[in-house]
Design a protein around this motif. Structure first.
Motif, PDB file in Angstrom:
ATOM      1  N   PRO A  32     -26.230  50.282 -31.433  1.00  0.00           N
ATOM      2  CA  PRO A  32     -26.698  49.982 -30.300  1.00  0.00           C
ATOM      3  C   PRO A  32     -26.185  48.366 -30.085  1.00  0.00           C
ATOM      4  O   PRO A  32     -25.853  47.698 -31.357  1.00  0.00           O
ATOM      5  CB  PRO A  32     -28.207  49.748 -30.634  1.00  0.00           C
ATOM      6  CG  PRO A  32     -28.380  49.954 -31.951  1.00  0.00           C
ATOM      7  CD  PRO A  32     -27.134  50.437 -32.426  1.00  0.00           C
ATOM      8  N   PRO A  80     -25.993  44.484 -29.821  1.00  0.00           N
ATOM      9  CA  PRO A  80     -26.680  43.371 -30.569  1.00  0.00           C
ATOM     10  C   PRO A  80     -27.782  42.926 -29.107  1.00  0.00           C
ATOM     11  O   PRO A  80     -27.530  42.536 -28.186  1.00  0.00           O
ATOM     12  CB  PRO A  80     -25.800  42.384 -30.895  1.00  0.00           C
ATOM     13  CG  PRO A  80     -24.830  42.463 -30.203  1.00  0.00           C
ATOM     14  CD  PRO A  80     -24.624  43.984 -29.672  1.00  0.00           C
ATOM     15  N   LYS A  81     -28.982  42.711 -29.886  1.00  0.00           N
ATOM     16  CA  LYS A  81     -30.201  41.815 -29.159  1.00  0.00           C
ATOM     17  C   LYS A  81     -29.718  40.429 -28.894  1.00  0.00           C
ATOM     18  O   LYS A  81     -29.109  39.863 -30.040  1.00  0.00           O
ATOM     19  CB  LYS A  81     -31.433  42.128 -29.688  1.00  0.00           C
ATOM     20  CG  LYS A  81     -31.889  43.724 -29.693  1.00  0.00           C
ATOM     21  CD  LYS A  81     -33.189  43.964 -30.244  1.00  0.00           C
ATOM     22  CE  LYS A  81     -33.704  45.466 -29.893  1.00  0.00           C
ATOM     23  NZ  LYS A  81     -32.977  46.314 -30.581  1.00  0.00           N
ATOM     24  N   HIS A  82     -30.363  39.797 -27.843  1.00  0.00           N
ATOM     25  CA  HIS A  82     -30.349  38.423 -27.742  1.00  0.00           C
ATOM     26  C   HIS A  82     -31.029  37.754 -29.004  1.00  0.00           C
ATOM     27  O   HIS A  82     -32.377  38.284 -29.162  1.00  0.00           O
ATOM     28  CB  HIS A  82     -30.912  38.102 -26.219  1.00  0.00           C
ATOM     29  CG  HIS A  82     -30.456  36.441 -25.938  1.00  0.00           C
ATOM     30  ND1 HIS A  82     -31.440  35.568 -26.281  1.00  0.00           N
ATOM     31  CD2 HIS A  82     -29.326  36.199 -25.533  1.00  0.00           C
ATOM     32  CE1 HIS A  82     -30.878  34.467 -25.884  1.00  0.00           C
ATOM     33  NE2 HIS A  82     -29.709  34.763 -25.217  1.00  0.00           N
ATOM     34  N   LYS A 137     -33.381  35.428 -29.075  1.00  0.00           N
ATOM     35  CA  LYS A 137     -34.881  35.040 -28.529  1.00  0.00           C
ATOM     36  C   LYS A 137     -35.446  36.563 -28.570  1.00  0.00           C
ATOM     37  O   LYS A 137     -36.581  36.550 -28.964  1.00  0.00           O
ATOM     38  CB  LYS A 137     -34.869  34.339 -27.150  1.00  0.00           C
ATOM     39  CG  LYS A 137     -34.359  32.986 -27.362  1.00  0.00           C
ATOM     40  CD  LYS A 137     -34.818  32.281 -26.126  1.00  0.00           C
ATOM     41  CE  LYS A 137     -34.290  31.033 -26.249  1.00  0.00           C
ATOM     42  NZ  LYS A 137     -34.464  30.015 -24.969  1.00  0.00           N
ATOM     43  N   THR A 138     -34.871  37.453 -28.137  1.00  0.00           N
ATOM     44  CA  THR A 138     -35.318  39.040 -28.022  1.00  0.00           C
ATOM     45  C   THR A 138     -35.877  39.458 -29.434  1.00  0.00           C
ATOM     46  O   THR A 138     -36.764  40.031 -29.585  1.00  0.00           O
ATOM     47  CB  THR A 138     -34.617  39.917 -27.173  1.00  0.00           C
ATOM     48  OG1 THR A 138     -34.258  39.086 -25.878  1.00  0.00           O
ATOM     49  CG2 THR A 138     -35.276  41.073 -27.011  1.00  0.00           C
ATOM     50  N   ALA A 139     -34.636  39.179 -30.284  1.00  0.00           N
ATOM     51  CA  ALA A 139     -34.957  39.665 -31.513  1.00  0.00           C
ATOM     52  C   ALA A 139     -36.005  38.993 -32.238  1.00  0.00           C
ATOM     53  O   ALA A 139     -36.726  39.725 -33.138  1.00  0.00           O
ATOM     54  CB  ALA A 139     -33.499  39.459 -32.424  1.00  0.00           C
ATOM     55  N   ILE A 146     -39.411  40.443 -30.932  1.00  0.00           N
ATOM     56  CA  ILE A 146     -39.487  41.600 -31.710  1.00  0.00           C
ATOM     57  C   ILE A 146     -40.037  41.747 -32.953  1.00  0.00           C
ATOM     58  O   ILE A 146     -41.061  42.253 -33.435  1.00  0.00           O
ATOM     59  CB  ILE A 146     -38.242  42.832 -31.400  1.00  0.00           C
ATOM     60  CG1 ILE A 146     -38.355  43.081 -29.937  1.00  0.00           C
ATOM     61  CG2 ILE A 146     -38.492  43.962 -32.199  1.00  0.00           C
ATOM     62  CD1 ILE A 146     -36.736  43.831 -29.566  1.00  0.00           C
TER      63      ILE A 146
END
Length: 183
Positions: free
Chosen positions: A29, A31-33, A35-37, A40
């Motif tokens: 998938p 990569p998440k930003h 701040k989002t990571a 979460i």
């Protein structure tokens, strides 16, 4: 002949190509930003029971799913329709117009609206309003026209100032069309 060659080429070694494709790594998938990571991870730390519940199979739901039985029956040549499909098929069953030309008895090039709300004009009414004002500006001034056509006085003044009747400019033998001054 070309179709047969293409079919042979596409079917050649299909099984080994399929195994090779399945053995490849699954796509990762995106990569998440950062701040989002972080958010979460924080949510998972605060609510570990939700993560566990999400990863665990719910036996009651699986049991209900096993009890569901779907039977689909189709009558030869007919399918079951819901109300929307039935209404659509009735619209399609309506015969199409055979005469696609304008009404020969209608002098207008465009169709007039049946009802025009107060404060609005149809194109024909606008032409009539302009013609009355052009014939006699003293008798058919903006105030009287606003009363007659049940319009706002400011709108009527703006129509008289800015709106013009249509002008037909005939082109004779492909000669150059007269240009508007200033262009």
């Amino acid at each position: 002949m070309g179709g047969a060659l293409r079919r042979i080429a596409t079917n050649f070694n299909v099984e080994s190509r399929a195994h090779r494709l399945l053995d490849q790594q699954k796509p990762r998938p995106a990569p998440k930003h950062p701040k989002t990571a972080e958010k979460i991870a924080q949510y998972q730390r605060e609510n570990p029971q939700i993560l566990e519940q999400q990863q665990r199979k719910d036996e009651s739901l699986l049991g209900m799913l096993k009890d569901v039985k779907v039977v689909s029956e189709e009558v030869e040549g007919k399918r079951l329709m819901n109300e929307a499909d039935a209404a659509e098929s009735q619209k399609k069953a309506r015969p199409l117009p055979q005469n696609r030309k304008a009404n020969p008895g209608s002098p207008a090039v465009f169709l007039e609206a049946d009802e025009v709300p107060e404060g609005r004009l149809s194109v024909g009414q606008a032409m009539e309003l302009l013609a009355k004002h052009k014939r006699n500006k003293n008798e058919f001034n903006a105030e009287r026209l606003a009363q007659d056509y049940k319009m706002d006085l400011d709108d009527t003044k703006k129509i008289l100032e800015y709106f013009q009747s249509f002008k037909v400019i005939p082109v004779i033998d492909g000669k150059d069309i007269p240009r508007i001054k200033g262009s």
